[in-house]
Design a protein around this motif. Structure first.
Motif, short mmCIF file in Angstrom:
data_model
loop_
_atom_site.label_atom_id
_atom_site.label_comp_id
_atom_site.label_asym_id
_atom_site.label_seq_id
_atom_site.Cartn_x
_atom_site.Cartn_y
_atom_site.Cartn_z
N ILE A 217 0.82 -1.22 0.00
CA ILE A 217 0.00 0.00 0.00
C ILE A 217 0.86 1.27 0.00
O ILE A 217 0.58 2.21 -0.75
CB ILE A 217 -0.99 0.00 1.18
CG1 ILE A 217 -2.07 -1.07 0.96
CG2 ILE A 217 -1.65 1.37 1.34
CD1 ILE A 217 -3.06 -1.20 2.11
N ILE B 1 0.02 5.77 7.18
CA ILE B 1 -0.74 4.57 6.83
C ILE B 1 -0.59 3.58 7.99
O ILE B 1 0.52 3.24 8.38
CB ILE B 1 -0.20 3.92 5.55
CG1 ILE B 1 -0.15 4.94 4.41
CG2 ILE B 1 -1.06 2.72 5.17
CD1 ILE B 1 0.60 4.45 3.20
N HIS C 202 -1.21 -0.08 8.68
CA HIS C 202 -1.54 -1.25 7.85
C HIS C 202 -0.84 -2.51 8.31
O HIS C 202 0.13 -2.48 9.07
CB HIS C 202 -1.20 -0.97 6.38
CG HIS C 202 0.27 -0.87 6.09
ND1 HIS C 202 0.95 -1.78 5.33
CD2 HIS C 202 1.19 0.06 6.47
CE1 HIS C 202 2.21 -1.43 5.24
NE2 HIS C 202 2.39 -0.32 5.91
N ASP D 123 -2.59 -6.90 1.84
CA ASP D 123 -2.33 -5.76 2.71
C ASP D 123 -3.66 -5.07 2.99
O ASP D 123 -4.51 -4.97 2.10
CB ASP D 123 -1.34 -4.79 2.06
CG ASP D 123 -0.61 -3.91 3.07
OD1 ASP D 123 -0.81 -4.10 4.29
OD2 ASP D 123 0.17 -3.04 2.64
N GLY E 30 -5.22 -1.57 5.30
CA GLY E 30 -4.82 -0.48 6.16
C GLY E 30 -5.67 0.76 6.01
O GLY E 30 -6.52 0.87 5.13
N SER F 168 -8.29 -2.63 1.38
CA SER F 168 -7.98 -4.04 1.64
C SER F 168 -7.84 -4.75 0.31
O SER F 168 -8.80 -4.81 -0.47
CB SER F 168 -9.09 -4.68 2.48
OG SER F 168 -8.78 -6.03 2.78
#
Length: 199
Positions: free
Chosen positions: A139, A149, A151, A168, A170, A182
């Motif tokens: 991300i 972020i 995540h 990933d 976040g 997501s």
């Protein structure tokens, strides 16, 4: 992490407890605990940090023993995450399988963001750790470095499991609006999956 925080709130568990890395829980990986010697002690709070920022398998296994696999699954079911299930420890093979879905991970991160799943003091604790993730190739890869972020990613390799997953999820904190993203991939190499998520 949710089950742990609830256990701390109910005085069954403590972030200050020290846990010993056992031979059973030490598995391959690149995290701080993965690279440690059997018998080394770690505070629970530090194990959470390594689990969330480094995807440290040995830290995760040690916390699973501390919290209890049944308690983890009960917590997920109680909060309505019926398609999220811990079936085994990290890097363990066998009959059990750990599963989740992009939708439920999005809902879980939304609950963290909106502060609807835990007592207030735990949101800052968990989100501050998630913002320190050492994995920048999914991300965060193509976003400006000043963007925060929170995540957590995950990976399974085809060489070990017969199939591969790269994902990933976040919270992306933008100046004008925050997003929850997501992305789950399957049957792609680590580079391919990471690149797709970044795009």
């Amino acid at each position: 992490s949710i089950a742990l925080c609830e256990g701390v709130e109910n005085n069954r568990l403590s972030l200050d407890d020290e846990l010993v890395l056992t031979e059973e829980n030490k598995v391959e990986g690149k995290g701080r605990v993965d690279r440690s010697k059997i018998g080394e002690k770690f505070k629970v709070e530090d194990l959470v940090y390594y689990m969330l920022t480094q995807s440290d398998n040995s830290a995760t296994n040690t916390l699973i023993d501390y919290i209890g696999e049944k308690e983890v699954n009960h917590t997920m079911e109680k909060h309505g995450y019926r398609n999220t299930h811990l079936g085994r420890k990290m890097q363990y093979t066998g009959d059990g399988e750990s599963i989740t879905t992009p939708r439920e991970m999005t809902e879980l991160f939304e609950a963290l963001y909106r502060e609807t799943i835990l007592p207030g003091k735990y949101y800052r604790f968990l989100l501050n750790i998630l913002k320190q993730s050492e994995f920048k190739n999914r991300i965060p890869r193509k976003l400006p470095k000043e963007i925060e972020i929170a995540h957590k990613g995950g990976t399974l390799s085809k060489e070990k499991w017969g199939y591969s997953v790269v994902h990933d999820v976040g919270i992306i904190y933008l100046p004008y609006r925050n997003y929850i993203l997501s992305v789950f991939t399957q049957d792609m190499s680590l580079d391919e999956g990471s690149g797709l998520i970044a795009d």
